[in-house]
Design a protein around this motif. Sequence first.
Motif, PDB file in Angstrom:
ATOM      1  N   ASN A   1      -8.558   0.709  -7.017  1.00  0.00           N
ATOM      2  CA  ASN A   1      -7.885   1.993  -6.821  1.00  0.00           C
ATOM      3  C   ASN A   1      -6.982   1.800  -5.601  1.00  0.00           C
ATOM      4  N   PRO A   2      -5.864   1.093  -5.773  1.00  0.00           N
ATOM      5  CA  PRO A   2      -5.002   0.761  -4.629  1.00  0.00           C
ATOM      6  C   PRO A   2      -4.247   1.978  -4.121  1.00  0.00           C
ATOM      7  N   PRO A   3      -3.684   1.881  -2.918  1.00  0.00           N
ATOM      8  CA  PRO A   3      -2.863   2.997  -2.419  1.00  0.00           C
ATOM      9  C   PRO A   3      -1.680   3.238  -3.353  1.00  0.00           C
ATOM     10  N   PHE A   4      -1.456   4.491  -3.694  1.00  0.00           N
ATOM     11  CA  PHE A   4      -0.390   4.816  -4.642  1.00  0.00           C
ATOM     12  C   PHE A   4       0.980   4.592  -4.011  1.00  0.00           C
ATOM     13  N   SER A   5       1.851   3.916  -4.790  1.00  0.00           N
ATOM     14  CA  SER A   5       3.268   3.735  -4.425  1.00  0.00           C
ATOM     15  C   SER A   5       3.435   3.258  -2.980  1.00  0.00           C
ATOM     16  N   ASP A   6       2.700   2.223  -2.645  1.00  0.00           N
ATOM     17  CA  ASP A   6       2.694   1.664  -1.287  1.00  0.00           C
ATOM     18  C   ASP A   6       4.093   1.157  -0.912  1.00  0.00           C
ATOM     19  N   LYS A   7       4.736   1.821   0.050  1.00  0.00           N
ATOM     20  CA  LYS A   7       6.106   1.450   0.446  1.00  0.00           C
ATOM     21  C   LYS A   7       6.152   0.198   1.320  1.00  0.00           C
ATOM     22  N   ARG A   8       5.006  -0.176   1.902  1.00  0.00           N
ATOM     23  CA  ARG A   8       4.979  -1.320   2.816  1.00  0.00           C
ATOM     24  C   ARG A   8       4.267  -2.537   2.207  1.00  0.00           C
ATOM     25  N   TRP A   9       4.167  -2.559   0.892  1.00  0.00           N
ATOM     26  CA  TRP A   9       3.418  -3.636   0.267  1.00  0.00           C
ATOM     27  C   TRP A   9       4.014  -5.008   0.573  1.00  0.00           C
ATOM     28  N   GLY A  10       5.313  -5.051   0.781  1.00  0.00           N
ATOM     29  CA  GLY A  10       5.986  -6.335   0.965  1.00  0.00           C
ATOM     30  C   GLY A  10       5.865  -6.922   2.349  1.00  0.00           C
ATOM     31  N   THR A  11       5.258  -6.190   3.294  1.00  0.00           N
ATOM     32  CA  THR A  11       5.108  -6.714   4.658  1.00  0.00           C
ATOM     33  C   THR A  11       4.234  -7.959   4.631  1.00  0.00           C
ATOM     34  N   GLY A  12       4.812  -9.073   5.049  1.00  0.00           N
ATOM     35  CA  GLY A  12       4.067 -10.328   5.073  1.00  0.00           C
ATOM     36  C   GLY A  12       4.003 -11.042   3.742  1.00  0.00           C
ATOM     37  N   VAL A  13       4.718 -10.503   2.732  1.00  0.00           N
ATOM     38  CA  VAL A  13       4.689 -11.101   1.396  1.00  0.00           C
ATOM     39  C   VAL A  13       6.068 -11.655   1.052  1.00  0.00           C
ATOM     40  N   ASP A  14       6.134 -12.929   0.698  1.00  0.00           N
ATOM     41  CA  ASP A  14       7.382 -13.520   0.200  1.00  0.00           C
ATOM     42  C   ASP A  14       7.281 -13.553  -1.315  1.00  0.00           C
ATOM     43  N   ALA A  15       7.664 -12.434  -1.940  1.00  0.00           N
ATOM     44  CA  ALA A  15       7.431 -12.264  -3.366  1.00  0.00           C
ATOM     45  C   ALA A  15       8.146 -13.310  -4.217  1.00  0.00           C
ATOM     46  N   LEU A  16       9.378 -13.677  -3.818  1.00  0.00           N
ATOM     47  CA  LEU A  16      10.143 -14.636  -4.613  1.00  0.00           C
ATOM     48  C   LEU A  16       9.550 -16.034  -4.561  1.00  0.00           C
ATOM     49  N   HIS A  17       8.850 -16.330  -3.453  1.00  0.00           N
ATOM     50  CA  HIS A  17       8.256 -17.662  -3.297  1.00  0.00           C
ATOM     51  C   HIS A  17       6.755 -17.560  -3.066  1.00  0.00           C
ATOM     52  N   ASP A  18       6.125 -16.637  -3.764  1.00  0.00           N
ATOM     53  CA  ASP A  18       4.693 -16.393  -3.568  1.00  0.00           C
ATOM     54  C   ASP A  18       3.894 -17.639  -3.928  1.00  0.00           C
ATOM     55  N   ILE A  19       3.125 -18.129  -2.976  1.00  0.00           N
ATOM     56  CA  ILE A  19       2.375 -19.384  -3.196  1.00  0.00           C
ATOM     57  C   ILE A  19       1.274 -19.211  -4.238  1.00  0.00           C
TER      58      ILE A  19
ATOM     59  N   PRO B   1       9.629  -3.579  -7.105  1.00  0.00           N
ATOM     60  CA  PRO B   1      10.629  -3.081  -6.155  1.00  0.00           C
ATOM     61  C   PRO B   1      10.089  -3.087  -4.725  1.00  0.00           C
ATOM     62  N   ALA B   2      10.985  -3.270  -3.778  1.00  0.00           N
ATOM     63  CA  ALA B   2      10.583  -3.447  -2.375  1.00  0.00           C
ATOM     64  C   ALA B   2       9.855  -2.237  -1.806  1.00  0.00           C
ATOM     65  N   LYS B   3      10.160  -1.044  -2.293  1.00  0.00           N
ATOM     66  CA  LYS B   3       9.594   0.175  -1.714  1.00  0.00           C
ATOM     67  C   LYS B   3       8.514   0.815  -2.587  1.00  0.00           C
ATOM     68  N   ASN B   4       7.991   0.063  -3.556  1.00  0.00           N
ATOM     69  CA  ASN B   4       6.948   0.622  -4.401  1.00  0.00           C
ATOM     70  C   ASN B   4       6.002  -0.487  -4.857  1.00  0.00           C
ATOM     71  N   GLY B   5       4.769  -0.435  -4.377  1.00  0.00           N
ATOM     72  CA  GLY B   5       3.851  -1.548  -4.586  1.00  0.00           C
ATOM     73  C   GLY B   5       2.893  -1.420  -5.744  1.00  0.00           C
ATOM     74  N   ASP B   6       3.081  -0.433  -6.624  1.00  0.00           N
ATOM     75  CA  ASP B   6       2.104  -0.229  -7.698  1.00  0.00           C
ATOM     76  C   ASP B   6       1.932  -1.479  -8.562  1.00  0.00           C
TER      77      ASP B   6
END
Length: 803
Positions: free
Chosen positions: A265-283, A294-299
């Motif tokens: 049950n994650p936080p809804f529409s987390d705007k800061r999900w990308g902090t510390g995450v390199d999504a394009l090069h995710d290991i 999208p950068a501003k929505n972490g669902d």
Amino acid sequence: MAIKKSELYSSLWQSCDELRGGMDASQYKDYVLVMLFIKYVSDKYAGVPFAPITIPAGASFKDMVALKGTSNIGDDINKKIIEKLADANKLSDMPDFNDATKLGDGKEKVERLTNLIAIFEKKELDFSSNRAEGDDILGDAYEYLMRHFATESGKSKGQFYTPAEVSKVMAQIIGIHKANTSAATTVYDPTCGSGSLLLKISDAAKTEVTLYGQEKDAATSGLARMNMILHDNPTAEIKQGNTLANPLFLNEQGSLKTFDYVVANPPFSDKRWGTGVDALHDIHARFQEYGVPPAKNGDYAYLLHIIRSLKSNGKGACILPHGVLFRGNAEAVIREALIRKGIIKGIIGLPANLFYGTGIPACIIVIDKEGANNRKAIFMLDASKGFIKDGNKNRLRDMDMHQIVDVFNKQTEIDKFSRIVPFDEIEKNEFNLNIPRYIDNSEPEDLQHIDAHLLGDIPKADVDTLKAYWNVYPNLKASLFTASSRSPQFYALTVNKDAIKTTIYQHPEFVRFMGQMNALFEQWQTSTTTTLKDLQQGHHPKQTIHAIGESLLAAYTGKALLNKYDVYQHLMNYWFAAMQDDCYLIASDGWKAGTYRVLVENKTTKKVSDKGWTCDLVPKELVINRYFAVKKAAIEKLEAESENLSSQITELEEEHGGEDGYFAELDKVNKANVAARLKEIKGDIEAKEEITALKKYLDLTEYLATANKKIKEAQVKLDAAVLAHYPTLSIKQIKSLVVDDKWMATIAKDIHTEMDRISQRLTHRIKELAERYETPLPLQTKTVADLEDVVQAHLTKMGFAWN
């Protein structure tokens, strides 16, 4: 004797809440739950060799009790209790019991902590004896406290808790309840909060399973760790950290560990999900296959993390806002990819305002990798209308949960509720998964028929909507309606609208159906009564209610007109209102009808008042009805006489209470004032009628006092006789009083009201249609014209002309 579960929880909450002061509930919960934790582990593991939890010397709850009232209580709890326990068991982020900003200074802090410790000294909170019962009560007490803390914590701070009802649904729909689990079976929650969702999944499994959870908030992760121990899962791994930026459950090679089941049950529409995450090069390659959220929505970031964390045949469920079903751009790309892969097994739309921290409606996305390649459809279920108001939140009822689980697991298609939606239909809708596109749950509009308003009679279409009733009562329709002479598309009512109910209730088909339903209930009642009377001390109440609940559902499955889940809810309502407490009393003490005095302490004076006696399992009213019916009837006769006398006095006061009445001279109408007035006018010949009225008042008050005295004396004698009778009750008699007179009598009455409601619905609808069209326009026009003629005639007589 054992305390009622409901009373234990409510008193525990009330006591804790009183001591909270101005502290935010989201902070105060840490102190209360840590105290509950220390009490539990001390009772359970202190002095136990090889226990999963170590209780260092001097760090038990008993040692905490010794600190009550001492000036350094806060600092000593920190150093002598908390630090030792935390170090010995690798616990972290425990609350500061010496924080003056939260607990106050000096005497205030000493009193608050002393009183808080005292709450947990209740003998009912002794977890050292019966493990099964203790854990059961503890788990429910913890759940009760968590729900109340979440409710009180405000919009942004209640997210640590997933409502138990939603957790139970998720546990059942991912299939763990029927899987052949073992200790090697793994369950993971990447945003575990306090761990309540993980524990519900664990409870549903046939065997012990291994639990893993990660939580971003340090204090909440500590709470989750304690929660695992409190619920007898001390080996569960709970880690603290940002799951998306730094997932901590990894294989030796550094790749994501995969699990059999994943829930979240994650936080809804987390705007800061990308902090510390390199999504394009995710290991960890979480976004490589399906796309970057999208950068501003972490669902979808959380959903893709879940999918990546599942084994090749793994199953999962995630609570997300409805927006994930239809939002466009990057999310549309991800959604299409997931659908084409067959990853999504089902979607369950939930009611709005279920969750703490948000009021928006959410859904459960059910993931199943097993058979994904062959999946050609998604099962959709719209459960948005099934709930009950509970304070400022909505809550799923037992009937709602059971229906969701039954329908989803059996993949049953129900009009306006559930559908198997093929991929080609979804593709035609451009992979939009918004549930209303596929399931129309709107109620049909009750249309007004213009022709019927103009010419009368009832439209055939309206009568045909009652088809479910006509299927059961095929000849009743002909007893109520006949074909209209003007058109086959209309019916004429054959009985007066006031005779509709009588016609229905006396019809042979209706009588026969009601008889069948009564026989059906009696058959279930007979079987269930035997089961309940066989309950033994030490039985498990939750297993009991599950068994009789399932048998009730089975009995009413497929029965016309009745919704079996409505019937089931009547049972569950009574279970939580009273029967649950009774079953726990029996589990603790056996079939004992023990009486006790009701002693109430005045909080100000500390004086204790005796409010009489009572018996929780067998209320005195049951014993009176069965063994003292004659004495009860005699008292009721006296009460009726008293009521009659009171009515006569009231009538007399109203008759003579006006400005010119005989009681007008009195400041207040009572025995003393009336007697004084009578003495004042004694011998006054002109006051003869007043004297008669006043004497009648005094006579009535005297009769009333005598009647009330007799009532009181009779009640005292009856009360003493009933109390003396309790020790003579045999176990067989107690069982009959509880099961027959208390439980079954209540359940029977509640379920029969469901039958009455169905019958009344038919009566009400037919009467509504009859009244709607009983006065067609020509008749209304004629009525108006006739009334106009009457008015015109009156005006003419009065000398007025109306043009």
